[in-house]
Design a protein around this motif. Sequence first.
Motif, PDB file in Angstrom:
ATOM      1  N   ILE A  29       0.959  -1.285  -0.093  1.00  0.00           N
ATOM      2  CA  ILE A  29       0.042  -0.250   0.019  1.00  0.00           C
ATOM      3  C   ILE A  29       0.829   1.160  -0.055  1.00  0.00           C
ATOM      4  N   ILE A  30       2.044   1.434   0.594  1.00  0.00           N
ATOM      5  CA  ILE A  30       2.666   2.468   0.859  1.00  0.00           C
ATOM      6  C   ILE A  30       4.123   2.474  -0.139  1.00  0.00           C
ATOM      7  N   LYS A  31       4.070   1.339  -0.875  1.00  0.00           N
ATOM      8  CA  LYS A  31       5.488   1.347  -1.552  1.00  0.00           C
ATOM      9  C   LYS A  31       5.920   2.359  -2.459  1.00  0.00           C
ATOM     10  N   GLU A  32       5.083   3.423  -2.889  1.00  0.00           N
ATOM     11  CA  GLU A  32       5.257   4.436  -3.728  1.00  0.00           C
ATOM     12  C   GLU A  32       5.633   5.557  -2.682  1.00  0.00           C
ATOM     13  N   GLU A  33       5.291   5.517  -1.394  1.00  0.00           N
ATOM     14  CA  GLU A  33       5.554   6.456  -0.523  1.00  0.00           C
ATOM     15  C   GLU A  33       7.155   6.249  -0.035  1.00  0.00           C
ATOM     16  N   GLY A  34       7.636   7.339   0.400  1.00  0.00           N
ATOM     17  CA  GLY A  34       8.957   7.358   1.635  1.00  0.00           C
ATOM     18  C   GLY A  34       8.410   6.714   2.584  1.00  0.00           C
ATOM     19  N   TYR A  35       9.053   5.437   3.077  1.00  0.00           N
ATOM     20  CA  TYR A  35       8.849   4.989   4.432  1.00  0.00           C
ATOM     21  C   TYR A  35      10.029   4.113   4.931  1.00  0.00           C
ATOM     22  N   TYR A  36       9.920   3.966   6.123  1.00  0.00           N
ATOM     23  CA  TYR A  36      11.030   3.082   6.810  1.00  0.00           C
ATOM     24  C   TYR A  36      10.341   2.320   8.119  1.00  0.00           C
ATOM     25  N   LEU A  37      10.914   1.148   8.179  1.00  0.00           N
ATOM     26  CA  LEU A  37      10.623   0.223   9.378  1.00  0.00           C
ATOM     27  C   LEU A  37      11.221   0.738  10.660  1.00  0.00           C
ATOM     28  N   ASP A  38      10.983   0.800  11.573  1.00  0.00           N
ATOM     29  CA  ASP A  38      11.690   1.151  12.912  1.00  0.00           C
ATOM     30  C   ASP A  38      11.545   0.063  13.963  1.00  0.00           C
ATOM     31  N   ASP A  39      12.678  -0.203  14.659  1.00  0.00           N
ATOM     32  CA  ASP A  39      12.803  -1.002  15.767  1.00  0.00           C
ATOM     33  C   ASP A  39      12.664  -0.408  17.070  1.00  0.00           C
ATOM     34  N   GLY A  40      12.313   0.748  17.126  1.00  0.00           N
ATOM     35  CA  GLY A  40      12.259   1.374  18.329  1.00  0.00           C
ATOM     36  C   GLY A  40      13.339   2.211  18.727  1.00  0.00           C
ATOM     37  N   TYR A  41      14.243   2.082  17.956  1.00  0.00           N
ATOM     38  CA  TYR A  41      15.758   3.011  18.253  1.00  0.00           C
ATOM     39  C   TYR A  41      16.058   3.652  16.815  1.00  0.00           C
ATOM     40  N   ASP A  59       1.051  15.830   3.562  1.00  0.00           N
ATOM     41  CA  ASP A  59      -0.408  16.306   3.165  1.00  0.00           C
ATOM     42  C   ASP A  59      -1.527  15.498   3.815  1.00  0.00           C
ATOM     43  N   LYS A  60      -2.224  16.119   4.706  1.00  0.00           N
ATOM     44  CA  LYS A  60      -3.275  15.479   5.495  1.00  0.00           C
ATOM     45  C   LYS A  60      -4.021  14.662   4.611  1.00  0.00           C
ATOM     46  N   SER A  61      -4.568  15.186   3.524  1.00  0.00           N
ATOM     47  CA  SER A  61      -5.470  14.596   2.827  1.00  0.00           C
ATOM     48  C   SER A  61      -4.920  13.186   2.231  1.00  0.00           C
ATOM     49  N   LYS A  62      -3.727  13.525   1.675  1.00  0.00           N
ATOM     50  CA  LYS A  62      -3.294  12.002   1.168  1.00  0.00           C
ATOM     51  C   LYS A  62      -2.884  11.225   2.501  1.00  0.00           C
ATOM     52  N   ASN A  65      -6.213   9.384   3.289  1.00  0.00           N
ATOM     53  CA  ASN A  65      -6.438   8.463   2.332  1.00  0.00           C
ATOM     54  C   ASN A  65      -5.664   7.191   2.709  1.00  0.00           C
ATOM     55  N   ILE A  66      -4.454   7.104   2.923  1.00  0.00           N
ATOM     56  CA  ILE A  66      -3.527   6.141   2.994  1.00  0.00           C
ATOM     57  C   ILE A  66      -3.831   5.517   4.279  1.00  0.00           C
ATOM     58  N   ILE A  67      -4.268   6.007   5.439  1.00  0.00           N
ATOM     59  CA  ILE A  67      -4.917   5.504   6.651  1.00  0.00           C
ATOM     60  C   ILE A  67      -6.434   4.776   6.274  1.00  0.00           C
ATOM     61  N   ASP A  68      -7.098   5.286   5.380  1.00  0.00           N
ATOM     62  CA  ASP A  68      -8.400   4.419   5.129  1.00  0.00           C
ATOM     63  C   ASP A  68      -7.975   3.263   4.445  1.00  0.00           C
ATOM     64  N   ILE A  69      -7.079   3.192   3.455  1.00  0.00           N
ATOM     65  CA  ILE A  69      -6.821   2.043   2.806  1.00  0.00           C
ATOM     66  C   ILE A  69      -6.073   0.938   3.637  1.00  0.00           C
ATOM     67  N   ILE A  70      -5.192   1.512   4.687  1.00  0.00           N
ATOM     68  CA  ILE A  70      -4.792   0.465   5.528  1.00  0.00           C
ATOM     69  C   ILE A  70      -5.727  -0.071   6.519  1.00  0.00           C
ATOM     70  N   ASN A  71      -6.233   0.854   7.030  1.00  0.00           N
ATOM     71  CA  ASN A  71      -7.532   0.530   7.796  1.00  0.00           C
ATOM     72  C   ASN A  71      -8.344  -0.697   7.458  1.00  0.00           C
ATOM     73  N   ASN A  82       2.347  15.648  12.194  1.00  0.00           N
ATOM     74  CA  ASN A  82       2.324  16.619  10.896  1.00  0.00           C
ATOM     75  C   ASN A  82       3.309  16.176   9.790  1.00  0.00           C
ATOM     76  N   GLU A  83       4.270  15.270  10.044  1.00  0.00           N
ATOM     77  CA  GLU A  83       4.945  14.872   8.972  1.00  0.00           C
ATOM     78  C   GLU A  83       5.060  13.317   8.200  1.00  0.00           C
ATOM     79  N   HIS A  84       4.286  12.552   9.400  1.00  0.00           N
ATOM     80  CA  HIS A  84       4.425  11.071   8.990  1.00  0.00           C
ATOM     81  C   HIS A  84       3.129  10.297   9.184  1.00  0.00           C
ATOM     82  N   ILE A  85       2.958   9.354   8.843  1.00  0.00           N
ATOM     83  CA  ILE A  85       1.844   8.422   9.348  1.00  0.00           C
ATOM     84  C   ILE A  85       2.668   7.407  10.187  1.00  0.00           C
ATOM     85  N   ASN A  86       2.209   7.012  11.264  1.00  0.00           N
ATOM     86  CA  ASN A  86       2.729   5.990  12.217  1.00  0.00           C
ATOM     87  C   ASN A  86       1.912   4.890  12.280  1.00  0.00           C
ATOM     88  N   ILE A  87       2.562   3.736  12.428  1.00  0.00           N
ATOM     89  CA  ILE A  87       1.768   2.707  12.384  1.00  0.00           C
ATOM     90  C   ILE A  87       2.468   1.519  13.261  1.00  0.00           C
TER      91      ILE A  87
END
Length: 161
Positions: A29-41, A59-62, A65-71, A82-87
């Motif tokens: 779902i997020i492959k076109e977005e910049g993302y990273y996996l986080d281990d807590g550190y 972009d809050k609207s975008k 939309n991503i949140i709706d698709i993931i949900n 403000n700058e990220h989606i956190n999952i």
Amino acid sequence: DGAKICNNMEYCIDTTYMKEEDINKILPIIKEEGYYLDDGYNETNNINDTVKIVVNCKDKSKANNIIDIINKTVDTYIYASNEHINIIDKNMNKQKGLEKLFYIENFNFDDLFVIGDNDNDLEMLDKYNGGIISNHSKALDLLNKKNYEKLKIFIDEINKN
């Protein structure tokens, strides 16, 4: 966000990892977005060591939309800052993380005061004594909490009582 809990000696006392199957459903779902996996550190490439996925999105609207698709695809705890989606894992949030910390360390919940400014603070602020930073997410407007311009003012007020 509560998935990695450390004590006052910076010793990790509990970790809630994301499920590999959930991560594998989210990544396409997020492959076109910049993302990273986080281990807590730090960022990680190890799916089995992932506590959070961070998606770059200002972009809050975008983001919504991503949140709706993931949900619709997988049950997670997800929010836009403000700058990220956190999952993170669906069974974790800051309030649950604090409860784990207080039970493990045998702290008194009467001594817990919280302050927040973002959507991921909602559950924590709803349950415990505390306040809200004045420049906060609109979701927190639903809470009947005092606003504080700065963290120092909040701490000074607690120390007076």
